[in-house]
Each structure stands twice: as C-alpha cells, then as structure tokens.
Enzyme design. Sequence first.
Site, PDB file in Angstrom:
ATOM      1  N   LYS A   9       0.563  -1.268  -0.353  1.00 40.42           N
ATOM      2  CA  LYS A   9       0.132   0.359  -0.312  1.00 40.42           C
ATOM      3  C   LYS A   9       0.833   1.515  -0.083  1.00 40.42           C
ATOM      4  O   LYS A   9       2.173   1.283  -0.033  1.00 40.42           O
ATOM      5  CB  LYS A   9      -0.654  -0.334   1.640  1.00 40.42           C
ATOM      6  CG  LYS A   9      -1.728  -1.376   1.333  1.00 40.42           C
ATOM      7  CD  LYS A   9      -2.892  -0.992   2.262  1.00 40.42           C
ATOM      8  CE  LYS A   9      -3.956  -2.246   2.089  1.00 40.42           C
ATOM      9  NZ  LYS A   9      -4.503  -2.290   3.014  1.00 40.42           N
ATOM     10  N   TYR A  49     -12.626  -2.825  -3.099  1.00 41.52           N
ATOM     11  CA  TYR A  49     -13.342  -2.791  -1.406  1.00 41.52           C
ATOM     12  C   TYR A  49     -14.798  -2.365  -1.803  1.00 41.52           C
ATOM     13  O   TYR A  49     -15.154  -2.121  -1.006  1.00 41.52           O
ATOM     14  CB  TYR A  49     -12.352  -1.390  -1.018  1.00 41.52           C
ATOM     15  CG  TYR A  49     -11.242  -2.006  -0.469  1.00 41.52           C
ATOM     16  CD1 TYR A  49     -10.588  -3.298   0.368  1.00 41.52           C
ATOM     17  CD2 TYR A  49     -10.175  -0.642  -0.770  1.00 41.52           C
ATOM     18  CE1 TYR A  49      -9.533  -3.042   0.324  1.00 41.52           C
ATOM     19  CE2 TYR A  49      -8.670  -1.138  -0.668  1.00 41.52           C
ATOM     20  CZ  TYR A  49      -8.484  -1.986   0.322  1.00 41.52           C
ATOM     21  OH  TYR A  49      -7.125  -2.242   0.386  1.00 41.52           O
ATOM     22  N   PHE A  57     -15.478   4.302   6.919  1.00 39.16           N
ATOM     23  CA  PHE A  57     -14.504   4.874   7.205  1.00 39.16           C
ATOM     24  C   PHE A  57     -14.087   5.147   5.561  1.00 39.16           C
ATOM     25  O   PHE A  57     -12.878   5.611   4.776  1.00 39.16           O
ATOM     26  CB  PHE A  57     -13.290   3.807   7.605  1.00 39.16           C
ATOM     27  CG  PHE A  57     -13.700   2.386   7.372  1.00 39.16           C
ATOM     28  CD1 PHE A  57     -12.747   1.982   6.307  1.00 39.16           C
ATOM     29  CD2 PHE A  57     -14.245   2.027   8.778  1.00 39.16           C
ATOM     30  CE1 PHE A  57     -13.032   0.453   5.933  1.00 39.16           C
ATOM     31  CE2 PHE A  57     -14.415   0.703   7.840  1.00 39.16           C
ATOM     32  CZ  PHE A  57     -14.258  -0.514   7.432  1.00 39.16           C
ATOM     33  N   ARG A  85      -1.644 -14.261   4.115  1.00 47.48           N
ATOM     34  CA  ARG A  85      -2.246 -13.923   5.421  1.00 47.48           C
ATOM     35  C   ARG A  85      -1.669 -13.959   6.847  1.00 47.48           C
ATOM     36  O   ARG A  85      -2.024 -13.424   7.654  1.00 47.48           O
ATOM     37  CB  ARG A  85      -4.147 -14.208   5.466  1.00 47.48           C
ATOM     38  CG  ARG A  85      -4.612 -14.409   4.148  1.00 47.48           C
ATOM     39  CD  ARG A  85      -5.383 -12.482   3.864  1.00 47.48           C
ATOM     40  NE  ARG A  85      -6.356 -11.870   5.534  1.00 47.48           N
ATOM     41  CZ  ARG A  85      -6.395 -10.730   4.879  1.00 47.48           C
ATOM     42  NH1 ARG A  85      -7.080 -10.378   3.373  1.00 47.48           N
ATOM     43  NH2 ARG A  85      -7.777 -11.019   5.808  1.00 47.48           N
ATOM     44  N   THR A  91      -6.227  -7.322  10.179  1.00 40.95           N
ATOM     45  CA  THR A  91      -6.405  -6.182   9.529  1.00 40.95           C
ATOM     46  C   THR A  91      -5.354  -4.565  10.087  1.00 40.95           C
ATOM     47  O   THR A  91      -5.130  -4.019   9.646  1.00 40.95           O
ATOM     48  CB  THR A  91      -7.691  -5.581   9.624  1.00 40.95           C
ATOM     49  OG1 THR A  91      -8.173  -6.663   8.433  1.00 40.95           O
ATOM     50  CG2 THR A  91      -8.261  -4.854   8.862  1.00 40.95           C
ATOM     51  N   ARG A 102       2.801  -6.564  10.077  1.00 40.98           N
ATOM     52  CA  ARG A 102       1.545  -5.554  10.492  1.00 40.98           C
ATOM     53  C   ARG A 102       1.531  -5.311  11.374  1.00 40.98           C
ATOM     54  O   ARG A 102       1.868  -4.515  11.803  1.00 40.98           O
ATOM     55  CB  ARG A 102      -0.088  -5.920   9.898  1.00 40.98           C
ATOM     56  CG  ARG A 102      -0.430  -6.039   8.943  1.00 40.98           C
ATOM     57  CD  ARG A 102      -2.146  -6.163   8.479  1.00 40.98           C
ATOM     58  NE  ARG A 102      -2.391  -5.856   7.059  1.00 40.98           N
ATOM     59  CZ  ARG A 102      -3.600  -6.447   6.457  1.00 40.98           C
ATOM     60  NH1 ARG A 102      -4.528  -7.218   6.930  1.00 40.98           N
ATOM     61  NH2 ARG A 102      -4.168  -5.917   5.089  1.00 40.98           N
ATOM     62  N   ASN A 112      -2.096   0.494   6.972  1.00 38.50           N
ATOM     63  CA  ASN A 112      -1.349  -1.262   7.726  1.00 38.50           C
ATOM     64  C   ASN A 112      -0.771  -2.081   6.279  1.00 38.50           C
ATOM     65  O   ASN A 112      -1.139  -3.578   6.422  1.00 38.50           O
ATOM     66  CB  ASN A 112      -2.796  -2.297   7.791  1.00 38.50           C
ATOM     67  CG  ASN A 112      -3.543  -2.613   6.993  1.00 38.50           C
ATOM     68  OD1 ASN A 112      -3.871  -2.303   5.847  1.00 38.50           O
ATOM     69  ND2 ASN A 112      -5.244  -2.625   7.167  1.00 38.50           N
ATOM     70  N   HIS A 115      -2.281  -5.562   1.307  1.00 35.03           N
ATOM     71  CA  HIS A 115      -3.408  -6.454   1.048  1.00 35.03           C
ATOM     72  C   HIS A 115      -2.547  -7.772   0.602  1.00 35.03           C
ATOM     73  O   HIS A 115      -2.063  -7.613   0.109  1.00 35.03           O
ATOM     74  CB  HIS A 115      -4.062  -5.731  -0.343  1.00 35.03           C
ATOM     75  CG  HIS A 115      -4.886  -6.153  -0.362  1.00 35.03           C
ATOM     76  ND1 HIS A 115      -6.634  -6.926  -0.246  1.00 35.03           N
ATOM     77  CD2 HIS A 115      -4.981  -6.994  -1.660  1.00 35.03           C
ATOM     78  CE1 HIS A 115      -6.941  -7.460  -0.766  1.00 35.03           C
ATOM     79  NE2 HIS A 115      -6.345  -8.126  -1.602  1.00 35.03           N
ATOM     80  N   GLU A 126      -9.014 -11.481  -7.775  1.00 33.54           N
ATOM     81  CA  GLU A 126      -8.317  -9.627  -7.855  1.00 33.54           C
ATOM     82  C   GLU A 126      -6.926  -9.618  -8.662  1.00 33.54           C
ATOM     83  O   GLU A 126      -6.884  -8.444  -8.769  1.00 33.54           O
ATOM     84  CB  GLU A 126      -7.200  -9.674  -6.404  1.00 33.54           C
ATOM     85  CG  GLU A 126      -8.798  -9.173  -5.481  1.00 33.54           C
ATOM     86  CD  GLU A 126      -8.174  -9.552  -3.906  1.00 33.54           C
ATOM     87  OE1 GLU A 126      -7.412  -9.900  -3.920  1.00 33.54           O
ATOM     88  OE2 GLU A 126      -8.933  -8.977  -2.860  1.00 33.54           O
TER      89      GLU A 126
HETATM   90  P1  DAT Z   1      -8.101  -6.888   5.653  1.00 32.44           P
HETATM   91  O1  DAT Z   1      -7.353  -5.963   4.380  1.00 32.44           O
HETATM   92  O2  DAT Z   1      -6.781  -7.873   6.230  1.00 32.44           O
HETATM   93  O3  DAT Z   1      -8.305  -7.431   4.430  1.00 32.44           O
HETATM   94  P2  DAT Z   1     -10.739  -5.927   5.253  1.00 32.44           P
HETATM   95  O4  DAT Z   1     -10.792  -6.685   3.842  1.00 32.44           O
HETATM   96  O5  DAT Z   1     -11.695  -6.312   6.154  1.00 32.44           O
HETATM   97  O6  DAT Z   1      -8.996  -6.059   5.752  1.00 32.44           O
HETATM   98  O7  DAT Z   1     -10.676  -4.075   4.643  1.00 32.44           O
HETATM   99  C1  DAT Z   1      -9.622  -3.994   3.982  1.00 32.44           C
HETATM  100  C2  DAT Z   1      -8.791  -2.576   4.270  1.00 32.44           C
HETATM  101  O8  DAT Z   1      -9.919  -1.998   4.717  1.00 32.44           O
HETATM  102  C3  DAT Z   1      -8.376  -2.780   5.345  1.00 32.44           C
HETATM  103  O9  DAT Z   1      -6.586  -3.510   5.489  1.00 32.44           O
HETATM  104  C4  DAT Z   1      -7.788  -1.453   5.850  1.00 32.44           C
HETATM  105  C5  DAT Z   1      -9.162  -0.831   6.081  1.00 32.44           C
HETATM  106  N1  DAT Z   1     -10.181  -0.624   7.552  1.00 32.44           N
HETATM  107  C6  DAT Z   1     -11.029  -1.963   7.718  1.00 32.44           C
HETATM  108  N2  DAT Z   1     -11.463  -1.940   8.305  1.00 32.44           N
HETATM  109  C7  DAT Z   1     -11.329  -0.707   8.721  1.00 32.44           C
HETATM  110  C8  DAT Z   1     -11.535   0.354   9.886  1.00 32.44           C
HETATM  111  N3  DAT Z   1     -13.183  -0.489  10.217  1.00 32.44           N
HETATM  112  N4  DAT Z   1     -10.828   1.502  10.047  1.00 32.44           N
HETATM  113  C9  DAT Z   1     -10.525   2.037   9.439  1.00 32.44           C
HETATM  114  N5  DAT Z   1     -10.102   1.134   8.125  1.00 32.44           N
HETATM  115  C10 DAT Z   1     -10.621   0.409   8.012  1.00 32.44           C
HETATM  116 MG    MG Z   2      -9.605  -8.640   2.544  1.00 29.83          MG
END
Ligand code: DAT
Ligand code: MG
Length: 132
Positions: A9, A49, A57, A85, A91, A102, A112, A115, A126
């Site tokens: 990222k 996303y 957010f 993972r 996350t 992370r 973080n 991805h 993806e």
């Molecule tokens: P991951 O990246 O672990 O697969 P995800 O798919 O649930 O997690 O979310 C994608 C991204 O969105 C994550 O890397 C950062 C952001 N995100 C997720 N939950 C969040 C939150 N509660 N507050 C802020 N950003 C968030």
């Molecule tokens: Mg994800």
Amino acid sequence: MERTYIMLKPDCVERGLIGEVISRIERKGYQITAMKMMHLDEPILREHYSHLVNEDFFPLLVDFMMSGPVVAMIVEGEDCIAGMRRLMGPTNNANAAPGTIRGDLACSNRLNIIHGSDSPETAEAEIKRFFG
Ligand code: DAT
Ligand code: MG
C-alpha cells in the site's frame, strides 16, 4: 500450488519498506511471479473494496489508497493464500502480533502496509482485476 494477489500500500512505498516486505515474502519461500507499480483510481478501488463501500471509513480508505503508488504482485506457493494472511497478521495493527508484517510495521488499521487476498475466489478475481 496456489497463487494470491498481494499489494504493497502507499504507506509501505512512502516509508521505504518495499524491500523489507518483499524480503519477508521471499524468505518464507514464496515466489513473486509478477510485479508492477501502479496508481489506483476510485473506480478500481470501489470494485476492490466493494464489501466496504457502506462503511463510514470508506472515503478515508479510498483517499489513502490513492495517496501514492502501490506495488501489485502475484505471489505463488503452497497454501500461500492463507499463508500470506498469517505472514501479514490481522487488519488492525493493534491485534497483530510481533513477527507479522502488520505487527512489526503497520501504524493503524488503515495504514496497514499490505493487502492479501482472503480466499481462492477473491485471489483469482483480484489477479484478474489488477493484472488483466
Ligand atoms: P484486510 O485488509 O485485512 O483484508 P478488510 O478487507 O476487512 O481487511 O479491509 C480492507 C481495508 O480496509 C483494510 O486493510 C483497512 C481498511 N479498514 C478495514 N476496517 C477498517 C476500520 N475499522 N477502520 C479503518 N479502516 C479499515
Ligand atoms: Mg480484505
């Protein structure tokens, strides 16, 4: 053999941590079989996303992901979807153990670093989204 979509990222690129993260992936024994630097736009992020578009957010997530270049990769190896993972950690950096990418490097649950696809179906979708 499995393959997964990994993306470094904008915070990773800006902080000069590309090499650090790639080293961890290589040391684990996974192979990077494609890699390119990209600037993402809003349409591709809304697709990538789509599970988060209704979260409060979401606008901040999109702004962050467009704040600088990302490094898109295809990573291959045995059980590498779940394995990546585990290497990444959860996350939210507050829950990520030391030793994970992370846990060692992330600053928040948005900034973080990395991805990684979360299932075989999302991995293929993806890879198609970012590599065509
Ligand atoms: P991951 O990246 O672990 O697969 P995800 O798919 O649930 O997690 O979310 C994608 C991204 O969105 C994550 O890397 C950062 C952001 N995100 C997720 N939950 C969040 C939150 N509660 N507050 C802020 N950003 C968030
Ligand atoms: Mg994800």
